[in-house]
Design an enzyme around this catalytic site. Structure first.
Site, PDB file in Angstrom:
ATOM      1  N   SER A  15       0.871  -1.191   0.000  1.00 20.70           N
ATOM      2  CA  SER A  15       0.000   0.000   0.000  1.00 20.70           C
ATOM      3  C   SER A  15       0.899   1.229   0.000  1.00 20.70           C
ATOM      4  O   SER A  15       1.575   1.490   0.994  1.00 20.70           O
ATOM      5  CB  SER A  15      -0.884   0.039   1.248  1.00 20.70           C
ATOM      6  OG  SER A  15      -1.585  -1.154   1.412  1.00 20.70           O
ATOM      7  N   LYS A  24      -7.384   1.736  -2.435  1.00 23.42           N
ATOM      8  CA  LYS A  24      -6.870   1.237  -1.148  1.00 23.42           C
ATOM      9  C   LYS A  24      -6.839   2.371  -0.105  1.00 23.42           C
ATOM     10  O   LYS A  24      -7.140   2.161   1.073  1.00 23.42           O
ATOM     11  CB  LYS A  24      -5.472   0.651  -1.345  1.00 23.42           C
ATOM     12  CG  LYS A  24      -4.739   0.265  -0.073  1.00 23.42           C
ATOM     13  CD  LYS A  24      -5.398  -0.869   0.692  1.00 23.42           C
ATOM     14  CE  LYS A  24      -4.652  -1.138   1.995  1.00 23.42           C
ATOM     15  NZ  LYS A  24      -5.284  -2.150   2.832  1.00 23.42           N
ATOM     16  N   LYS A  52       0.843   5.626   8.120  1.00 24.19           N
ATOM     17  CA  LYS A  52       1.301   5.847   6.737  1.00 24.19           C
ATOM     18  C   LYS A  52       0.098   5.983   5.802  1.00 24.19           C
ATOM     19  O   LYS A  52       0.025   6.900   4.986  1.00 24.19           O
ATOM     20  CB  LYS A  52       2.198   4.662   6.356  1.00 24.19           C
ATOM     21  CG  LYS A  52       2.670   4.588   4.929  1.00 24.19           C
ATOM     22  CD  LYS A  52       2.038   3.488   4.090  1.00 24.19           C
ATOM     23  CE  LYS A  52       1.879   2.138   4.669  1.00 24.19           C
ATOM     24  NZ  LYS A  52       1.245   1.148   3.816  1.00 24.19           N
TER      25      LYS A  52
HETATM   26  P1  NAD Z   1       5.606  -6.241   7.502  1.00 22.24           P
HETATM   27  O1  NAD Z   1       6.373  -5.130   8.120  1.00 22.24           O
HETATM   28  O2  NAD Z   1       5.135  -7.375   8.356  1.00 22.24           O
HETATM   29  O3  NAD Z   1       6.455  -6.890   6.301  1.00 22.24           O
HETATM   30  C1  NAD Z   1       7.187  -6.125   5.389  1.00 22.24           C
HETATM   31  C2  NAD Z   1       8.286  -7.007   4.810  1.00 22.24           C
HETATM   32  O4  NAD Z   1       9.002  -6.235   3.839  1.00 22.24           O
HETATM   33  C3  NAD Z   1       9.315  -7.449   5.863  1.00 22.24           C
HETATM   34  O5  NAD Z   1       9.384  -8.856   5.906  1.00 22.24           O
HETATM   35  C4  NAD Z   1      10.633  -6.847   5.350  1.00 22.24           C
HETATM   36  O6  NAD Z   1      11.750  -7.725   5.448  1.00 22.24           O
HETATM   37  C5  NAD Z   1      10.352  -6.609   3.877  1.00 22.24           C
HETATM   38  N1  NAD Z   1      11.207  -5.556   3.350  1.00 22.24           N
HETATM   39  C6  NAD Z   1      11.270  -4.248   3.721  1.00 22.24           C
HETATM   40  N2  NAD Z   1      12.263  -3.621   3.040  1.00 22.24           N
HETATM   41  C7  NAD Z   1      12.800  -4.570   2.218  1.00 22.24           C
HETATM   42  C8  NAD Z   1      13.877  -4.554   1.290  1.00 22.24           C
HETATM   43  N3  NAD Z   1      14.582  -3.437   1.046  1.00 22.24           N
HETATM   44  N4  NAD Z   1      14.195  -5.709   0.637  1.00 22.24           N
HETATM   45  C9  NAD Z   1      13.481  -6.843   0.885  1.00 22.24           C
HETATM   46  N5  NAD Z   1      12.459  -6.922   1.766  1.00 22.24           N
HETATM   47  C10 NAD Z   1      12.147  -5.795   2.419  1.00 22.24           C
HETATM   48  O7  NAD Z   1       4.374  -5.556   6.750  1.00 22.24           O
HETATM   49  P2  NAD Z   1       2.962  -6.208   6.336  1.00 22.24           P
HETATM   50  O8  NAD Z   1       2.018  -6.066   7.467  1.00 22.24           O
HETATM   51  O9  NAD Z   1       3.189  -7.533   5.704  1.00 22.24           O
HETATM   52  O10 NAD Z   1       2.498  -5.139   5.229  1.00 22.24           O
HETATM   53  C11 NAD Z   1       3.041  -5.114   3.911  1.00 22.24           C
HETATM   54  C12 NAD Z   1       2.211  -4.153   3.068  1.00 22.24           C
HETATM   55  O11 NAD Z   1       0.868  -4.628   3.006  1.00 22.24           O
HETATM   56  C13 NAD Z   1       2.131  -2.719   3.626  1.00 22.24           C
HETATM   57  O12 NAD Z   1       2.141  -1.793   2.576  1.00 22.24           O
HETATM   58  C14 NAD Z   1       0.810  -2.707   4.363  1.00 22.24           C
HETATM   59  O13 NAD Z   1       0.270  -1.400   4.454  1.00 22.24           O
HETATM   60  C15 NAD Z   1      -0.019  -3.621   3.478  1.00 22.24           C
HETATM   61  N6  NAD Z   1      -1.136  -4.301   4.138  1.00 22.24           N
HETATM   62  C16 NAD Z   1      -0.968  -4.900   5.348  1.00 22.24           C
HETATM   63  C17 NAD Z   1      -2.058  -5.536   5.958  1.00 22.24           C
HETATM   64  C18 NAD Z   1      -1.938  -6.190   7.317  1.00 22.24           C
HETATM   65  O14 NAD Z   1      -2.985  -6.519   7.906  1.00 22.24           O
HETATM   66  N7  NAD Z   1      -0.754  -6.411   7.855  1.00 22.24           N
HETATM   67  C19 NAD Z   1      -3.299  -5.565   5.308  1.00 22.24           C
HETATM   68  C20 NAD Z   1      -3.430  -4.989   4.056  1.00 22.24           C
HETATM   69  C21 NAD Z   1      -2.341  -4.354   3.472  1.00 22.24           C
END
Ligand code: NAD
Length: 296
Positions: free
Chosen positions: A99, A174, A242
């Site tokens: 997102s 979104k 964010k």
């Molecule tokens: P998270 O922090 O659990 O996971 C993010 C992952 O990205 C981590 O494993 C990290 O290692 C990886 N990452 C970050 N920088 C990196 C890089 N330079 N190289 C490789 N990997 C890298 O986050 P999440 O909760 O899984 O959310 C991910 C996205 O999905 C976000 O944009 C969030 O807004 C969106 N989202 C999350 C949810 C939720 O319920 N958690 C729901 C809908 C949407």
């Protein structure tokens, strides 16, 4: 030999891990890269392949799926000598499910096009449970042909999958989703504090409320968080902060007023400033409790 497209997956966090595992279950070969070793081990245990870098993950991939926290991380993994655009093969399709701001998606699509790489933005709604159960809503921006190509893959991850318009449109939808969810959680949190201070049985109250017009997916999914004061993420306040920044900024750019959204954005920001950024967004309850004079 499988004829399914080869998948690279960058970003194996709360969402990326279960989503990539659903692709493996559907028969896809998935090579992943993320920053935490334990998440790479989890991918391998699920039948995927772990890569040592983004370049290694994407070099043979037909489709590259990215699921990282925000615009700066999407830019970090996409651009530069070690990034996706420099190392993916011509004709590859990037499906960015993070997102991020609509403008970042538009810019990425245009930079990728110069390299012969296609992009769609495909952010999701449904949370960790929706990711595990493969019932996410997926809102897509980009070209129809690229959407059609990605559809079988997206169908292994979600249930409601809609092409919303050109590049960035998925992110705009979104952003609206995050506005609705935050305002809904805030209303539920206010109701919880009101009900408890009034001495009503909270479980009974939330059950009956959820059967009427006040019911929602938010209340269904977050009821136990409220009842048990369980704020293990889920979806972190940091990420919702964010997203409230994205929606208030995007709305301002098009001249749409979001008076209630703006207040809830401030409450999310305040919760984060008080050290609760790592908690689930249902922790908006803690902000209402503090405002109502309760020690939390
Ligand atoms: P998270 O922090 O659990 O996971 C993010 C992952 O990205 C981590 O494993 C990290 O290692 C990886 N990452 C970050 N920088 C990196 C890089 N330079 N190289 C490789 N990997 C890298 O986050 P999440 O909760 O899984 O959310 C991910 C996205 O999905 C976000 O944009 C969030 O807004 C969106 N989202 C999350 C949810 C939720 O319920 N958690 C729901 C809908 C949407």
């Amino acid at each position: 030999m499988s004829t399914l497209p080869k998948i690279a997956w960058i970003g194996l966090g709360i969402m990326g891990s279960p989503m990539s595992e659903n692709l493996i279950k559907a028969g896809y070969s998935v090579t992943g890269f993320t920053l935490e070793q334990d998440k790479l081990d989890r991918l391998t245990a699920a039948g995927g392949t772990s890569a040592a870098s983004i370049a290694e993950a994407v070099e043979d991939a037909d489709v590259i799926i990215t699921m990282v926290p925000a615009s700066p991380q999407v830019e970090a993994i996409s651009y530069g000598p070690d990034g996706i655009l420099e190392n993916a093969r011509q004709g590859a399709l990037i499906v960015d499910m993070s997102s991020i701001t609509p403008q970042t998606s538009v810019d990425l699509a245009s930079s990728a096009k110069e390299k012969g790489i296609r992009v769609i933005d495909a952010p999701v709604s449904g949370g960790e449970a929706g990711a595990i159960e493969a019932v996410l809503s997926i809102m897509v921006g980009g070209e129809k042909a690229d959407f059609d190509e990605a559809l079988p893959i997206l169908e292994a991850l979600g249930k409601t999958i809609v092409l919303c318009g050109p590049h960035g449109s998925g992110q705009t939808v979104k952003a609206a989703n995050q506005l609705i969810v935050a305002v809904n959680i805030q209303a539920c949190a206010e109701a919880v504090v009101f009900l408890e201070k009034s001495g009503v049985d909270l479980q009974a109250a939330l059950d009956v409320l959820n059967g009427g017009l006040a019911g929602s997916t938010v209340l269904t999914r977050k009821k136990d968080n409220f009842l048990n004061r369980d704020f293990k993420p889920g979806f972190r306040i940091d990420l919702h902060h964010k997203d409230m920044g994205i929606v208030t900024d995007a709305a301002r750019n098009v001249g749409a007023a979001l008076p209630v959204g703006a207040v809830v954005a401030q409450l999310v920001a305040s919760l984060r400033a008080q050290g609760d950024g790592g908690l689930d967004h249902s922790a908006l309850l803690r902000a209402v409790e503090r405002l109502s004079g309760q020690q939390v």
